[in-house]
Design a protein around this motif. Structure first.
Motif, PDB file in Angstrom:
ATOM      1  N   HIS A  56      88.844 -37.596  49.701  1.00 50.10           N
ATOM      2  CA  HIS A  56      88.485 -36.996  48.416  1.00 50.10           C
ATOM      3  C   HIS A  56      86.978 -36.825  48.291  1.00 50.10           C
ATOM      4  CE1 HIS A  56      92.497 -38.638  46.609  1.00 50.10           C
ATOM      5  NE2 HIS A  56      92.679 -37.631  47.445  1.00 50.10           N
ATOM      6  N   ALA A  57      86.227 -37.822  48.766  1.00 49.71           N
ATOM      7  CA  ALA A  57      84.766 -37.722  48.703  1.00 49.71           C
ATOM      8  C   ALA A  57      84.265 -36.569  49.572  1.00 49.71           C
ATOM      9  CB  ALA A  57      84.134 -39.037  49.152  1.00 49.71           C
ATOM     10  N   THR A  58      84.879 -36.399  50.733  1.00 45.55           N
ATOM     11  CA  THR A  58      84.491 -35.293  51.614  1.00 45.55           C
ATOM     12  C   THR A  58      84.776 -33.950  50.964  1.00 45.55           C
ATOM     13  OG1 THR A  58      84.930 -36.643  53.576  1.00 45.55           O
ATOM     14  CG2 THR A  58      84.858 -34.255  53.885  1.00 45.55           C
ATOM     15  N   GLN A  59      85.931 -33.840  50.283  1.00 48.30           N
ATOM     16  CA  GLN A  59      86.264 -32.593  49.595  1.00 48.30           C
ATOM     17  C   GLN A  59      85.266 -32.285  48.488  1.00 48.30           C
ATOM     18  OE1 GLN A  59      90.315 -32.816  48.250  1.00 48.30           O
ATOM     19  NE2 GLN A  59      91.169 -32.559  50.296  1.00 48.30           N
ATOM     20  N   ARG A  60      84.868 -33.322  47.739  1.00 50.11           N
ATOM     21  CA  ARG A  60      83.875 -33.104  46.682  1.00 50.11           C
ATOM     22  C   ARG A  60      82.552 -32.652  47.265  1.00 50.11           C
ATOM     23  NH1 ARG A  60      86.270 -37.751  44.356  1.00 50.11           N
ATOM     24  NH2 ARG A  60      84.696 -39.084  45.313  1.00 50.11           N
ATOM     25  N   VAL A  61      82.151 -33.280  48.356  1.00 49.26           N
ATOM     26  CA  VAL A  61      80.887 -32.896  48.997  1.00 49.26           C
ATOM     27  C   VAL A  61      80.943 -31.446  49.471  1.00 49.26           C
ATOM     28  CG1 VAL A  61      79.412 -33.310  50.994  1.00 49.26           C
ATOM     29  CG2 VAL A  61      80.239 -35.241  49.650  1.00 49.26           C
ATOM     30  N   ASP A  62      82.074 -31.055  50.089  1.00 52.65           N
ATOM     31  CA  ASP A  62      82.216 -29.667  50.568  1.00 52.65           C
ATOM     32  C   ASP A  62      82.167 -28.681  49.411  1.00 52.65           C
ATOM     33  OD1 ASP A  62      82.437 -30.616  53.120  1.00 52.65           O
ATOM     34  OD2 ASP A  62      84.627 -30.490  53.211  1.00 52.65           O
ATOM     35  N   ALA A  63      82.874 -28.990  48.317  1.00 55.31           N
ATOM     36  CA  ALA A  63      82.895 -28.087  47.164  1.00 55.31           C
ATOM     37  C   ALA A  63      81.507 -27.938  46.561  1.00 55.31           C
ATOM     38  CB  ALA A  63      83.878 -28.605  46.116  1.00 55.31           C
ATOM     39  N   PHE A  64      80.796 -29.031  46.433  1.00 57.49           N
ATOM     40  CA  PHE A  64      79.482 -28.980  45.804  1.00 57.49           C
ATOM     41  C   PHE A  64      78.447 -28.360  46.749  1.00 57.49           C
ATOM     42  CE2 PHE A  64      81.029 -32.928  43.382  1.00 57.49           C
ATOM     43  CZ  PHE A  64      81.828 -32.123  42.585  1.00 57.49           C
ATOM     44  N   ARG A  65      78.663 -28.504  48.048  1.00 59.78           N
ATOM     45  CA  ARG A  65      77.783 -27.830  48.995  1.00 59.78           C
ATOM     46  C   ARG A  65      77.945 -26.319  48.874  1.00 59.78           C
ATOM     47  NH1 ARG A  65      79.468 -29.834  53.985  1.00 59.78           N
ATOM     48  NH2 ARG A  65      81.013 -28.174  54.021  1.00 59.78           N
ATOM     49  N   ASP A  66      79.184 -25.848  48.713  1.00 62.60           N
ATOM     50  CA  ASP A  66      79.416 -24.413  48.521  1.00 62.60           C
ATOM     51  C   ASP A  66      78.765 -23.926  47.229  1.00 62.60           C
ATOM     52  OD1 ASP A  66      80.863 -24.405  50.842  1.00 62.60           O
ATOM     53  OD2 ASP A  66      82.834 -24.441  49.867  1.00 62.60           O
ATOM     54  N   ALA A  67      78.847 -24.726  46.170  1.00 59.69           N
ATOM     55  CA  ALA A  67      78.246 -24.326  44.891  1.00 59.69           C
ATOM     56  C   ALA A  67      76.727 -24.223  45.020  1.00 59.69           C
ATOM     57  CB  ALA A  67      78.625 -25.332  43.805  1.00 59.69           C
ATOM     58  N   ARG A  68      76.112 -25.186  45.664  1.00 54.63           N
ATOM     59  CA  ARG A  68      74.653 -25.134  45.848  1.00 54.63           C
ATOM     60  C   ARG A  68      74.261 -23.965  46.754  1.00 54.63           C
ATOM     61  NH1 ARG A  68      75.345 -30.872  45.748  1.00 54.63           N
ATOM     62  NH2 ARG A  68      75.688 -30.885  47.985  1.00 54.63           N
ATOM     63  N   ALA A  69      75.066 -23.717  47.774  1.00 58.70           N
ATOM     64  CA  ALA A  69      74.771 -22.586  48.658  1.00 58.70           C
ATOM     65  C   ALA A  69      74.872 -21.265  47.901  1.00 58.70           C
ATOM     66  CB  ALA A  69      75.737 -22.590  49.846  1.00 58.70           C
ATOM     67  N   ALA A  70      75.835 -21.150  46.984  1.00 62.88           N
ATOM     68  CA  ALA A  70      75.971 -19.932  46.181  1.00 62.88           C
ATOM     69  C   ALA A  70      74.728 -19.712  45.327  1.00 62.88           C
ATOM     70  CB  ALA A  70      77.208 -20.027  45.301  1.00 62.88           C
ATOM     71  N   LEU A  71      74.209 -20.771  44.738  1.00 61.52           N
ATOM     72  CA  LEU A  71      72.981 -20.648  43.939  1.00 61.52           C
ATOM     73  C   LEU A  71      71.810 -20.201  44.807  1.00 61.52           C
ATOM     74  CD1 LEU A  71      73.206 -23.764  41.587  1.00 61.52           C
ATOM     75  CD2 LEU A  71      73.343 -21.362  40.922  1.00 61.52           C
ATOM     76  N   GLN A  72      71.744 -20.692  46.010  1.00 58.96           N
ATOM     77  CA  GLN A  72      70.654 -20.297  46.909  1.00 58.96           C
ATOM     78  C   GLN A  72      70.753 -18.809  47.270  1.00 58.96           C
ATOM     79  OE1 GLN A  72      70.945 -23.019  50.186  1.00 58.96           O
ATOM     80  NE2 GLN A  72      70.103 -24.747  49.037  1.00 58.96           N
ATOM     81  N   VAL A  73      71.972 -18.316  47.489  1.00 55.12           N
ATOM     82  CA  VAL A  73      72.153 -16.889  47.785  1.00 55.12           C
ATOM     83  C   VAL A  73      71.712 -16.043  46.593  1.00 55.12           C
ATOM     84  CG1 VAL A  73      73.866 -15.092  48.257  1.00 55.12           C
ATOM     85  CG2 VAL A  73      73.998 -17.282  49.452  1.00 55.12           C
ATOM     86  N   MET A  74      72.076 -16.462  45.404  1.00 57.24           N
ATOM     87  CA  MET A  74      71.693 -15.728  44.197  1.00 57.24           C
ATOM     88  C   MET A  74      70.177 -15.732  44.019  1.00 57.24           C
ATOM     89  SD  MET A  74      74.764 -17.286  41.846  1.00 57.24           S
ATOM     90  CE  MET A  74      74.684 -16.228  40.420  1.00 57.24           C
ATOM     91  N   GLN A  75      69.550 -16.857  44.267  1.00 58.06           N
ATOM     92  CA  GLN A  75      68.090 -16.932  44.178  1.00 58.06           C
ATOM     93  C   GLN A  75      67.435 -15.991  45.174  1.00 58.06           C
ATOM     94  OE1 GLN A  75      67.276 -21.056  44.883  1.00 58.06           O
ATOM     95  NE2 GLN A  75      67.793 -21.706  42.810  1.00 58.06           N
ATOM     96  N   ARG A  76      67.923 -15.978  46.392  1.00 54.86           N
ATOM     97  CA  ARG A  76      67.343 -15.111  47.428  1.00 54.86           C
ATOM     98  C   ARG A  76      67.465 -13.637  47.045  1.00 54.86           C
ATOM     99  NH1 ARG A  76      71.087 -14.760  52.270  1.00 54.86           N
ATOM    100  NH2 ARG A  76      72.009 -13.276  50.810  1.00 54.86           N
ATOM    101  N   ASP A  77      68.634 -13.242  46.555  1.00 53.80           N
ATOM    102  CA  ASP A  77      68.838 -11.844  46.193  1.00 53.80           C
ATOM    103  C   ASP A  77      67.929 -11.427  45.037  1.00 53.80           C
ATOM    104  OD1 ASP A  77      70.713 -11.379  48.136  1.00 53.80           O
ATOM    105  OD2 ASP A  77      72.448 -11.631  46.821  1.00 53.80           O
ATOM    106  N   LEU A  78      67.903 -12.224  43.975  1.00 55.75           N
ATOM    107  CA  LEU A  78      67.190 -11.824  42.763  1.00 55.75           C
ATOM    108  C   LEU A  78      65.675 -11.882  42.924  1.00 55.75           C
ATOM    109  CD1 LEU A  78      69.533 -13.482  40.140  1.00 55.75           C
ATOM    110  CD2 LEU A  78      69.326 -11.058  40.677  1.00 55.75           C
ATOM    111  N   ARG A  79      65.186 -12.622  43.881  1.00 49.91           N
ATOM    112  CA  ARG A  79      63.740 -12.626  44.137  1.00 49.91           C
ATOM    113  C   ARG A  79      63.295 -11.342  44.832  1.00 49.91           C
ATOM    114  NH1 ARG A  79      63.674 -18.969  45.938  1.00 49.91           N
ATOM    115  NH2 ARG A  79      63.411 -19.830  43.823  1.00 49.91           N
ATOM    116  N   ASN A  80      64.276 -10.561  45.316  1.00 48.39           N
ATOM    117  CA  ASN A  80      63.977  -9.271  45.943  1.00 48.39           C
ATOM    118  C   ASN A  80      64.455  -8.113  45.069  1.00 48.39           C
ATOM    119  OD1 ASN A  80      62.873 -10.348  48.398  1.00 48.39           O
ATOM    120  ND2 ASN A  80      64.958 -10.896  49.006  1.00 48.39           N
ATOM    121  N   LEU A  81      64.436  -8.327  43.760  1.00 45.33           N
ATOM    122  CA  LEU A  81      64.876  -7.315  42.812  1.00 45.33           C
ATOM    123  C   LEU A  81      64.024  -6.043  42.929  1.00 45.33           C
ATOM    124  CD1 LEU A  81      66.879  -7.042  40.343  1.00 45.33           C
ATOM    125  CD2 LEU A  81      64.907  -7.612  38.917  1.00 45.33           C
TER     126      LEU A  81
END
Length: 292
Positions: A76-101
């Protein structure tokens, strides 16, 4: 010899033999007792063996349950870590895109230098079955071919999956060639409904994500409470781009999400943050992005 004497001697001999036999039996009995004591001291009775076996089985079962619990907790802890890693990675993708607006360039407040477009749009283009999620779309500079600085259309929104019975965070993407074709066809103004067309095949950035919110701030740090908000809204009126935005959303681990999905298929349960099913397992992620 006197017959009486012979009879007495016979009786004495019989008594002596009887005593000898009794002593022999006593010796054999004591020897058997000693052997029994020796055997008793070197082994276990059936009852003792059964008790020892029962204790051993109980200990093995307890250890097995403890190991199973530890493995389940680790999974269960591994699943939580994987889910939250995906969420943080999504935020990083959004940051990268919007900084090149890529903004629309204006020579004067009424004279565009480049084709006016909805280069930044907070608008509900995807039809969500339940109100609450916001959507963000923009034109960004992304390298999709051999040349750099290509203008691509991107978007971020939460999509309800009727098969999964859960929300996922999606990324709409239109490469530079397709975006250029759309802009050419727009002639005088490329609206958000033309530039951004989210669909079921859009890439999933993170599963079990919902309640996407975008908070806008002006240059003085004040919140801009306007939704939809489109820059630029038409071919003749430029609109001030927010100085910064804050993106937030809720996320849940797969194990907790499966519990929710097994109980309900109603998206409003997610959006209303059901106190028993959803809220105890929801985690919120935030990121502030300064726009160029």
């Amino acid at each position: 010899m006197n017959p009486d004497n012979r009879s007495l001697i016979t009786r004495l001999r019989s008594a002596t033999a009887g005593q000898a036999d009794h002593r022999s039996r006593d010796r054999r009995s004591r020897a058997a007792s000693r052997r029994a004591v020796v055997l008793r001291g070197g082994g276990f009775t059936l009852v003792e063996l059964l008790i020892a076996t029962g204790i051993t089985v109980a200990m093995v079962l307890m250890l097995g349950l403890m190991l199973s619990s530890l493995m389940s907790t680790a999974s269960h802890a591994t699943q939580r870590v994987d889910a939250f890693r995906d969420a943080r990675a999504a935020l990083q993708v959004m940051q990268r895109d919007l900084r090149n607006l890529v903004r629309t360039q204006w020579t004067t407040p009424t004279q565009p230098q480049t084709l006016p477009t909805a280069y930044f749009a907070l608008d509900n283009i995807y039809t969500d079955p339940v109100a609450g999620n916001q959507q963000l779309y923009a034109l960004v500079s992304a390298k999709t071919t051999a040349s750099s600085g290509d203008v691509c259309a991107v978007g971020y929104y939460c999509r309800w999956d009727d098969q999964l019975h859960a929300y996922t965070l999606r990324r709409f993407f239109r490469d530079s060639a397709a975006t250029f074709t759309v802009m050419q066809g727009a002639v005088s103004y490329a609206a958000d409904s033309v530039l951004y067309v989210p669909g079921a095949s859009d890439a999933v950035l993170a599963a079990y994500v919902w309640n996407l919110k975008i908070t806008m701030y002006d240059s003085g740090g004040a919140v801009i409470n306007t939704y939809p908000y489109i820059c630029d809204p038409d071919a003749t009126t430029p609109k001030t781009l927010p100085a910064a935005i804050e993106i937030s959303f809720n996320a849940m681990s797969p194990q907790a999400a499966r519990t929710v999905m097994s109980v309900t298929s109603d998206p409003s349960v997610w959006m209303n943050m059901d106190a028993n099913l959803v809220k105890p397992h929801a985690y919120q992620f935030r990121s502030r992005i300064n726009l160029p």
